[in-house]
Scaffold this active site. Structure first.
Site, PDB file in Angstrom:
ATOM      1  N   CYS A 116      49.812 -31.394 -31.407  1.00 14.53           N
ATOM      2  CA  CYS A 116      48.351 -30.998 -31.563  1.00 14.53           C
ATOM      3  C   CYS A 116      48.216 -29.741 -31.439  1.00 14.53           C
ATOM      4  CB  CYS A 116      47.553 -32.237 -31.988  1.00 14.53           C
ATOM      5  SG  CYS A 116      45.733 -31.730 -32.002  1.00 14.53           S
ATOM      6  N   CYS A 157      48.381 -29.131 -35.174  1.00 16.47           N
ATOM      7  CA  CYS A 157      47.503 -28.705 -35.671  1.00 16.47           C
ATOM      8  C   CYS A 157      47.604 -26.620 -34.912  1.00 16.47           C
ATOM      9  CB  CYS A 157      46.079 -30.041 -35.226  1.00 16.47           C
ATOM     10  SG  CYS A 157      46.931 -31.363 -35.635  1.00 16.47           S
ATOM     11  N   LYS A 216      49.202 -24.006 -35.269  1.00 15.98           N
ATOM     12  CA  LYS A 216      48.857 -24.097 -37.208  1.00 15.98           C
ATOM     13  C   LYS A 216      48.047 -23.085 -37.534  1.00 15.98           C
ATOM     14  CE  LYS A 216      47.701 -27.120 -39.679  1.00 15.98           C
ATOM     15  NZ  LYS A 216      47.937 -27.916 -39.854  1.00 15.98           N
ATOM     16  N   TYR A 269      52.957 -32.008 -45.786  1.00 13.14           N
ATOM     17  CA  TYR A 269      52.126 -31.060 -45.027  1.00 13.14           C
ATOM     18  C   TYR A 269      52.482 -29.334 -44.446  1.00 13.14           C
ATOM     19  CZ  TYR A 269      48.599 -35.184 -44.540  1.00 13.14           C
ATOM     20  OH  TYR A 269      47.755 -35.559 -44.866  1.00 13.14           O
ATOM     21  N   GLU A 281      51.649 -25.577 -45.622  1.00 11.62           N
ATOM     22  CA  GLU A 281      51.397 -25.142 -45.264  1.00 11.62           C
ATOM     23  C   GLU A 281      52.352 -23.843 -44.073  1.00 11.62           C
ATOM     24  OE1 GLU A 281      48.143 -28.675 -43.273  1.00 11.62           O
ATOM     25  OE2 GLU A 281      49.678 -27.671 -41.307  1.00 11.62           O
ATOM     26  N   HIS A 313      22.227 -24.265 -53.495  1.00 10.49           N
ATOM     27  CA  HIS A 313      22.828 -23.380 -54.477  1.00 10.49           C
ATOM     28  C   HIS A 313      22.496 -21.505 -54.319  1.00 10.49           C
ATOM     29  CE1 HIS A 313      23.849 -21.449 -58.264  1.00 10.49           C
ATOM     30  NE2 HIS A 313      22.496 -20.427 -58.612  1.00 10.49           N
ATOM     31  N   GLU A 365      27.948 -27.158 -54.576  1.00 11.60           N
ATOM     32  CA  GLU A 365      26.895 -28.474 -54.266  1.00 11.60           C
ATOM     33  C   GLU A 365      28.115 -28.621 -56.644  1.00 11.60           C
ATOM     34  OE1 GLU A 365      24.287 -25.429 -57.068  1.00 11.60           O
ATOM     35  OE2 GLU A 365      26.191 -23.477 -56.403  1.00 11.60           O
TER      36      GLU A 365
HETATM   37  P1  NDP Z   1      56.407 -35.176 -45.274  1.00 13.98           P
HETATM   38  O1  NDP Z   1      56.133 -36.712 -44.367  1.00 13.98           O
HETATM   39  O2  NDP Z   1      54.425 -34.997 -44.995  1.00 13.98           O
HETATM   40  O3  NDP Z   1      57.020 -34.273 -45.852  1.00 13.98           O
HETATM   41  C1  NDP Z   1      58.305 -34.817 -45.890  1.00 13.98           C
HETATM   42  C2  NDP Z   1      58.851 -33.032 -46.857  1.00 13.98           C
HETATM   43  O4  NDP Z   1      60.332 -33.229 -46.772  1.00 13.98           O
HETATM   44  C3  NDP Z   1      58.766 -34.255 -48.061  1.00 13.98           C
HETATM   45  O5  NDP Z   1      58.641 -33.697 -48.802  1.00 13.98           O
HETATM   46  C4  NDP Z   1      60.057 -35.430 -48.346  1.00 13.98           C
HETATM   47  O6  NDP Z   1      60.630 -35.166 -49.624  1.00 13.98           O
HETATM   48  C5  NDP Z   1      60.277 -33.950 -47.599  1.00 13.98           C
HETATM   49  N1  NDP Z   1      61.738 -34.539 -47.038  1.00 13.98           N
HETATM   50  C6  NDP Z   1      61.844 -35.422 -46.472  1.00 13.98           C
HETATM   51  N2  NDP Z   1      63.316 -36.083 -45.945  1.00 13.98           N
HETATM   52  C7  NDP Z   1      64.292 -35.130 -47.001  1.00 13.98           C
HETATM   53  C8  NDP Z   1      66.048 -34.458 -46.817  1.00 13.98           C
HETATM   54  N3  NDP Z   1      66.757 -36.042 -46.173  1.00 13.98           N
HETATM   55  N4  NDP Z   1      65.965 -34.078 -47.626  1.00 13.98           N
HETATM   56  C9  NDP Z   1      65.157 -32.616 -48.106  1.00 13.98           C
HETATM   57  N5  NDP Z   1      63.963 -33.341 -48.455  1.00 13.98           N
HETATM   58  C10 NDP Z   1      62.985 -34.450 -47.307  1.00 13.98           C
HETATM   59  O7  NDP Z   1      55.934 -34.660 -43.410  1.00 13.98           O
HETATM   60  P2  NDP Z   1      55.339 -32.835 -42.773  1.00 13.98           P
HETATM   61  O8  NDP Z   1      57.146 -33.293 -41.611  1.00 13.98           O
HETATM   62  O9  NDP Z   1      55.095 -31.824 -43.464  1.00 13.98           O
HETATM   63  O10 NDP Z   1      54.750 -33.933 -41.252  1.00 13.98           O
HETATM   64  C11 NDP Z   1      54.612 -34.838 -41.228  1.00 13.98           C
HETATM   65  C12 NDP Z   1      53.470 -35.457 -40.600  1.00 13.98           C
HETATM   66  O11 NDP Z   1      52.702 -34.924 -39.679  1.00 13.98           O
HETATM   67  C13 NDP Z   1      52.567 -35.793 -42.168  1.00 13.98           C
HETATM   68  O12 NDP Z   1      53.117 -37.141 -42.454  1.00 13.98           O
HETATM   69  C14 NDP Z   1      50.693 -36.047 -41.333  1.00 13.98           C
HETATM   70  O13 NDP Z   1      50.938 -37.181 -41.061  1.00 13.98           O
HETATM   71  C15 NDP Z   1      50.962 -35.270 -39.810  1.00 13.98           C
HETATM   72  N6  NDP Z   1      50.476 -33.591 -40.179  1.00 13.98           N
HETATM   73  C16 NDP Z   1      49.671 -32.754 -41.051  1.00 13.98           C
HETATM   74  C17 NDP Z   1      49.240 -32.187 -40.988  1.00 13.98           C
HETATM   75  C18 NDP Z   1      47.921 -32.218 -41.542  1.00 13.98           C
HETATM   76  O14 NDP Z   1      46.447 -33.035 -41.371  1.00 13.98           O
HETATM   77  N7  NDP Z   1      46.944 -31.098 -41.667  1.00 13.98           N
HETATM   78  C19 NDP Z   1      49.752 -30.696 -40.683  1.00 13.98           C
HETATM   79  C20 NDP Z   1      50.520 -31.497 -40.638  1.00 13.98           C
HETATM   80  C21 NDP Z   1      51.481 -32.610 -40.088  1.00 13.98           C
HETATM   81  P3  NDP Z   1      59.593 -36.305 -50.147  1.00 13.98           P
HETATM   82  O15 NDP Z   1      58.637 -36.032 -51.327  1.00 13.98           O
HETATM   83  O16 NDP Z   1      60.621 -36.658 -51.672  1.00 13.98           O
HETATM   84  O17 NDP Z   1      59.864 -37.966 -49.899  1.00 13.98           O
END
Ligand code: NDP
Length: 452
Positions: free
Chosen positions: A43, A48, A51, A178, A182, A435, A440
């Site tokens: 984080c 976080c 970022k 995510y 982002e 407002h 709102e």
């Molecule tokens: P996510 O699980 O959110 O997303 C992973 C992405 O990668 C998905 O779109 C997935 O596709 C894709 N993917 C997975 N495997 C493959 C593959 N082999 N080939 C191609 N694409 C693939 O993970 P992130 O890494 O973005 O984030 C990890 C975690 O960190 C999040 O789950 C969240 O909990 C936390 N986080 C939270 C934030 C916040 O609160 N703002 C910010 C950043 C991270 P598919 O959808 O098809 O599975």
């Protein structure tokens, strides 16, 4: 049996540090913590916090264009990445020092070393020292996970993005979750030609469909080039960049390729399986509602358990763990209705169910409004706002609240209180509007747009 410590924590991130500090506040406890990298964990050091600072930095170009529309005499100029990085590093150093100081002031003994588990009550430090503890807490978080493709060694992840010597001119970001969305917004905001490839039909799978549509449209209008239903098949390094082949075999050139394809629990070679603690497929530590593993003296919290991978959740798990293990008050963590935000541009805040999830459970009403916010009244900037409430027909309770807007993260924290308390649509309506604001609309949506 006499142990060196009452609690030994492995991992100095948000969850581990909180558990160590709170347990240390109980008089007479001896607490140790080991961290192989920097205190603050994902984080603070590579997630976080940096970022969000990058989100702030990247949002000045539209803000300056807006300022001009209001009559200010400003010109955007260029973004100075090294200058930003110097300030970022200073801030991260400051935060890490705060974490260290908190631990020191709590009399927690710190070990700047990797530690592994060698027994139900024993850990081994990377320098060979063995230490015993009545309780061991695993809080080692997660690490980026990159699929096995040809040329995967050439890609960076969100761990490396903060340390780039210079910004690329053209970047490919792979993934649609995510982190991918982002960072696509951030890099696009810095003026990088940003391409996002996602294997599915629409990014941010699992979130509300309507919100996903508004975010996707907003990202595209701001300049991110999103290609869906594609995958990388091969990455070759060339002079000054990379050639990436897509699923149809077409080759594309980028200066940099970043993978954001999920994270896996950081349990590799930690010694857990050797003491009969089960790990699931991706490596998550299996725990009960009290974060306890089948080995009674070993607990695990945070992303390493792959429950809800968010910093505030890890902190709550840490507090509940201390209640359970040190205060004789077994406390499970409530993982339901957790508000959260995705810092995409446009930003997304949500709590509760998506429309799809809700309608699978019970008959619902959907209230939604989509509008252009007032701050862009003088300029044609992409900035569509979505406010959406999903309401139970039977109980009238608000089952889900979704906001896509500047400051959505801030708004959902407040709306989240009402939703978590079980507020009904009529409770929302009783509240007088503030407002003129965007939020709102949450208390002025009179008729459902549809029932399902
Ligand atoms: P996510 O699980 O959110 O997303 C992973 C992405 O990668 C998905 O779109 C997935 O596709 C894709 N993917 C997975 N495997 C493959 C593959 N082999 N080939 C191609 N694409 C693939 O993970 P992130 O890494 O973005 O984030 C990890 C975690 O960190 C999040 O789950 C969240 O909990 C936390 N986080 C939270 C934030 C916040 O609160 N703002 C910010 C950043 C991270 P598919 O959808 O098809 O599975």
């Amino acid at each position: 049996m006499d142990f060196d410590y009452d609690l030994f924590v492995i991992g100095g991130g948000s969850g581990g540090v909180r558990a160590a500090r709170v347990a240390a506040s109980k008089s007479g406890t001896r607490i140790g913590i080991a961290e192989e990298s920097r205190y603050g964990g994902t984080c603070v050091i590579r997630g976080c916090v940096p970022k969000k600072l990058m989100v702030f930095a990247s949002s000045y170009a539209p803000a300056m264009r807006q300022a001009v529309s209001y009559g200010w005499d400003v010109s955007t100029g260029a973004f100075d990445w090294p200058a930003f990085q110097i300030n970022l590093e200073k801030e991260l150093d400051r935060l890490e020092a705060v974490y260290r100081k908190l631990l020191k002031n709590s009399d927690v003994e710190t070990f700047d070393l990797r530690a592994t588990v060698t027994g139900p009550h024993e850990v081994c430090l990377a320098d060979g020292r063995k230490l015993t503890s009545k309780i061991i807490l695993i809080a080692t978080g997660g690490v980026p996970s990159i699929p096995l493709i040809e040329g995967a060694e050439h890609v960076i992840t969100s761990n490396e993005i903060f340390h780039l010597k210079k910004l690329p001119k053209r970047i490919l970001i792979v993934g649609g979750g995510y982190i991918a969305c982002e960072f696509a917004g951030i890099l696009n905001g810095f003026g990088v030609d940003t391409h996002l490839w996602y294997r599915g039909p629409k990014v941010l799978r699992g979130f509300d469909e309507e919100a996903r549509d508004v975010i996707t449209q907003g990202m595209k209008e701001r300049g991110v080039i999103i290609t869906t239903e594609t995958e990388t098949t091969k990455i070759d390094k060339i002079e000054g960049g990379f050639v990436v082949a897509d699923i149809s075999g077409v080759e594309h050139t980028f200066d940099l390729v970043m993978y954001a394809t999920g994270r896996r629990p950081n349990t590799q070679d930690l010694g857990l399986e050797e003491i009969n603690i089960n790990l699931d497929g991706p490596g998550a530590v299996e725990v009960n509602n009290y974060s306890q593993t089948p080995i009674a003296s070993v607990y695990a919290i945070g992303d390493v358990t792959d429950r809800v991978n968010l910093t505030p959740v890890a902190i709550r798990e840490a507090m509940a763990f201390v209640e359970t293990a040190f205060n004789g008050n077994p406390t499970p963590v409530d993982h339901s209705q957790i508000p959260s935000a995705v810092f995409t541009q446009p930003e997304y805040g949500m709590i509760g169910l998506s429309e799809d999830e809700a309608q699978k459970r019970e008959p619902i009403e959907v209230y939604t409004t989509n509008f252009r916010p007032m701050n862009t009244a003088f300029i044609d900037e992409p900035n569509k706002v979505l406010m959406k409430l999903i309401v139970s027909q039977a109980t009238r309770r608000v089952l889900g609240c979704h906001i896509v807007a500047d400051g959505a993260g801030e708004m959902i924290q407040m709306a989240g209180i009402a939703v978590k308390m079980g507020a009904t649509k009529e409770d929302f309506d009783k509240v007088c509007a503030v407002h003129p604001t965007m939020s709102e609309e949450l208390v002025t949506m009179k008729s459902p747009i549809r029932k399902a």
